[in-house]
Each structure stands twice: as C-alpha cells, then as structure tokens.
Design a protein around this motif. Sequence first.
Motif, short mmCIF file in Angstrom:
data_model
loop_
_atom_site.label_atom_id
_atom_site.label_comp_id
_atom_site.label_asym_id
_atom_site.label_seq_id
_atom_site.Cartn_x
_atom_site.Cartn_y
_atom_site.Cartn_z
N PHE A 1 20.00 2.60 -16.18
CA PHE A 1 19.57 1.29 -15.68
C PHE A 1 19.77 0.19 -16.70
CE2 PHE A 1 16.93 3.90 -12.71
CZ PHE A 1 17.54 3.47 -11.56
N SER A 2 19.53 0.46 -17.96
CA SER A 2 19.71 -0.60 -18.97
C SER A 2 21.19 -0.92 -19.16
CB SER A 2 19.07 -0.20 -20.29
OG SER A 2 19.72 0.92 -20.84
N ASP B 1 27.05 6.39 -15.14
CA ASP B 1 25.95 5.94 -16.00
C ASP B 1 24.87 7.02 -16.13
OD1 ASP B 1 27.10 3.43 -16.40
OD2 ASP B 1 26.07 2.56 -14.67
N ILE B 2 24.55 7.62 -15.00
CA ILE B 2 23.51 8.66 -15.02
C ILE B 2 24.00 9.88 -15.79
CG2 ILE B 2 22.15 10.20 -13.56
CD1 ILE B 2 22.08 7.94 -11.50
N GLU B 3 25.26 10.26 -15.61
CA GLU B 3 25.80 11.40 -16.36
C GLU B 3 25.79 11.11 -17.86
OE1 GLU B 3 29.63 11.95 -14.59
OE2 GLU B 3 28.82 13.10 -12.89
N ASN B 4 26.17 9.90 -18.23
CA ASN B 4 26.12 9.53 -19.65
C ASN B 4 24.69 9.52 -20.17
OD1 ASN B 4 28.88 9.21 -19.74
ND2 ASN B 4 28.82 7.00 -19.40
N GLY B 5 23.76 9.14 -19.32
CA GLY B 5 22.36 9.16 -19.70
C GLY B 5 21.86 10.57 -19.95
N ASP C 1 11.61 18.42 -18.64
CA ASP C 1 12.52 17.92 -17.61
C ASP C 1 12.25 16.45 -17.29
OD1 ASP C 1 13.71 20.39 -17.45
OD2 ASP C 1 12.57 21.03 -15.69
N VAL C 2 10.99 16.08 -17.25
CA VAL C 2 10.64 14.68 -16.95
C VAL C 2 11.10 13.77 -18.09
CG1 VAL C 2 8.69 13.10 -16.69
CG2 VAL C 2 8.74 15.22 -15.39
N GLU C 3 10.89 14.20 -19.32
CA GLU C 3 11.34 13.38 -20.46
C GLU C 3 12.86 13.19 -20.42
OE1 GLU C 3 9.90 15.45 -23.87
OE2 GLU C 3 7.91 14.52 -23.76
N ARG C 4 13.59 14.26 -20.10
CA ARG C 4 15.05 14.18 -20.03
C ARG C 4 15.48 13.20 -18.94
NH1 ARG C 4 19.01 17.48 -17.15
NH2 ARG C 4 20.98 17.41 -18.28
N THR C 5 14.82 13.27 -17.79
CA THR C 5 15.16 12.38 -16.68
C THR C 5 14.83 10.93 -17.01
OG1 THR C 5 14.77 14.19 -15.13
CG2 THR C 5 14.76 11.96 -14.23
N VAL C 6 13.71 10.71 -17.66
CA VAL C 6 13.33 9.33 -18.02
C VAL C 6 14.34 8.73 -18.98
CG1 VAL C 6 11.62 8.00 -19.32
CG2 VAL C 6 10.88 9.59 -17.56
N VAL C 7 14.78 9.49 -19.97
CA VAL C 7 15.77 8.98 -20.92
C VAL C 7 17.08 8.68 -20.19
CG1 VAL C 7 17.21 9.60 -22.90
CG2 VAL C 7 14.77 10.07 -22.94
N ALA C 8 17.51 9.59 -19.33
CA ALA C 8 18.78 9.41 -18.63
C ALA C 8 18.74 8.20 -17.71
CB ALA C 8 19.11 10.67 -17.82
#
Length: 84
Positions: A57-58, A71-75, A45-52
Amino acid sequence: MKVNWGALGITIGLIFLAVSMLTIGLISERRISELEKYVLSIKDDVERTVVAQGYAFSRANSEKRAVTVEDIENGYALADSLEK
C-alpha cells in the motif's frame, strides 16, 4: 461396628470430585499449551501479512496508483527477508 453410611458416601463423593478436578486440570493444561503454540504460529503469519500489505500500500500510494499483485508479492518477499 456401626458404619455411618452418610459420612462414608459424602467422603467417597468428595474423593471422586477431587480426582475429576485434577483430571480436568491436567487436560486443560495440555490444551492450553497446544493453543499457545497455535497462537504463536498465527501471530507470525499476521505479522508477515501486515508487513507485506503495508509495503504494497505504501509503494502504490507513493506512486499514486492502485495496488498490484506484484506489490503484494514484493511485500511478502520483504517480510520473508526481515524474518530471517
């Protein structure tokens, strides 16, 4: 026959101590294996959140604007596609 009650009491006490230590060891081993499974699920879950969030943000930074929900949904969609 004379019984040394002190030695007998100490022997029985040591046997109870050994049994209790064995029981605690078996219980803790089972709990540790449950915790390992839980930690692995949290790690995913943490890895998924970090990628998103990294994606969101980028993307927002490259366009010089604030982060949006889109942006967050696309992430998260990107993170899910990378996971499979």
